[in-house]
Write a protein that holds these residues in place. Sequence first.
Motif, PDB file in Angstrom:
ATOM      1  N   ASP A   1      43.461  38.154  46.758  1.00  0.00           N
ATOM      2  CA  ASP A   1      42.053  37.808  46.902  1.00  0.00           C
ATOM      3  C   ASP A   1      41.887  36.298  47.016  1.00  0.00           C
ATOM      4  O   ASP A   1      41.023  35.817  47.746  1.00  0.00           O
ATOM      5  CB  ASP A   1      41.256  38.350  45.711  1.00  0.00           C
ATOM      6  N   THR A 250      39.100  42.363  43.938  1.00  0.00           N
ATOM      7  CA  THR A 250      38.583  41.590  45.058  1.00  0.00           C
ATOM      8  C   THR A 250      37.102  41.255  44.882  1.00  0.00           C
ATOM      9  O   THR A 250      36.349  42.008  44.268  1.00  0.00           O
ATOM     10  CB  THR A 250      38.764  42.353  46.386  1.00  0.00           C
ATOM     11  N   SER A 251      36.723  40.116  45.441  1.00  0.00           N
ATOM     12  CA  SER A 251      35.309  39.714  45.447  1.00  0.00           C
ATOM     13  C   SER A 251      34.635  40.127  46.747  1.00  0.00           C
ATOM     14  O   SER A 251      33.458  39.835  46.955  1.00  0.00           O
ATOM     15  CB  SER A 251      35.210  38.193  45.278  1.00  0.00           C
ATOM     16  N   ARG A 258      36.291  45.706  52.385  1.00  0.00           N
ATOM     17  CA  ARG A 258      36.789  46.405  51.201  1.00  0.00           C
ATOM     18  C   ARG A 258      37.741  47.537  51.608  1.00  0.00           C
ATOM     19  O   ARG A 258      38.758  47.777  50.961  1.00  0.00           O
ATOM     20  CB  ARG A 258      35.612  46.952  50.382  1.00  0.00           C
ATOM     21  N   TYR A 261      40.939  45.877  52.596  1.00  0.00           N
ATOM     22  CA  TYR A 261      41.625  45.351  51.417  1.00  0.00           C
ATOM     23  C   TYR A 261      42.389  46.458  50.691  1.00  0.00           C
ATOM     24  O   TYR A 261      43.560  46.291  50.317  1.00  0.00           O
ATOM     25  CB  TYR A 261      40.600  44.705  50.480  1.00  0.00           C
TER      26      TYR A 261
END
Length: 418
Positions: A1, A250-251, A258, A261
Amino acid sequence: DAAIASARSATRKDSDAELLERCGTLFEKAVEKRLVADVPLGAFLSGGLDSSLVVATMCRLRGPEPTRTFSVGFRDDPFSELPHARLVAERLGTVHTEVLVDERDYVERLADLSGCRDAPVSEPADVAIARMSTVAKQHVKVVLTGEGADEAFAGYPKYAFARAPALVGSLVRAMGPARVAGLASRLGLDRRRALVAARALAHAREIERLVQWFSYMDRELLNALLPGLEWTEAHWGETIRNQEEALRGTSLQDPVARMQYLDALTYLPCNLLERGDRMTMASGLEARFPFLDRELFPFGLALERRHKLRGRESKVLLRRLARDVLPPEILARPKWGFRVPLERWFRGALRPMLRDHLDARTGLCGTYGDRARIERLLDDHHSGATDANLTLWTLLTAEVWYQHVYLARDNARQGSVA
């Protein structure tokens, strides 16, 4: 991240032209680093955007030194990717080799490759990749491939559904995934892909939708076919918790990012790369992946959605990068994937192998399965009433692993103890 955040910060104020230039620079460096070798080196070429861009960059960086490329396809296959790969190879002037496989390769190698993987050969394409690797090893020791581009730059069709409104999920749940897929097929869409999408969209929670996308079977079908395995809600809950834990790291807030990710943390290393590594190394061939470069991959994840998806176009920035180096026919190709003609094979030359394994009394299905349900599935597929080729592939490869690897190892262990 942290790498994604750094990439986002570094490019936040870049114009579209600057982003394109930066992408090109990072990609060229990624390929250049993977060309360092003191042994013969080539590339796998599918004729898709990713591998074609890798090969085009290889050819430019290597200058007059010839680049060897390898493609694989199936005999008498109307959907073969070989013509696309041939087009790219001719345009770039590579020394190109085409590998043809058929049902015999699957009959002869499936058990052996299950041992190499120490698990079921989950993707039908893996046997073809293993065969292509065997041929490639006769000419080179290292190949570059395009894996990782779809996860980094949003190439899978599923990413377009990441932001589907909640109403869509409600409608799918109300109608049921099977009915939605049937309606889609009547409208001319691929029923198999529609069913995968409908099963995922039917889940109300984001994490359950994400986990479902890469499964050929849902929980209900798995439990119906193999009830003796007792795949309970507890098992599913553990899978969900593990994936949720990964997402908490994760941010990222954009649904597409997302999804990328989570794929980068799970599907890519634990499935795609693990399978690819074992299928190539079974022949002693090393594969390298420019798109997994430490700078390039976070750069792709950090891009705004408009640089990844635009209407029906995926990998937007990569396509812009490839405009000047690849034939327009390649740029215009939709994401197709490597399709194995299992539907036809399971009604033909692979039918005896399928029957022999699924009917084995001491096999996985014989021990844990609902024999009547599995028999109906086989009959429905063979009669043409339904296309169950991926479900049957899942059962077959699980059986091959169970009978030829798991039981064989267990019997050998018991023999050594005795």
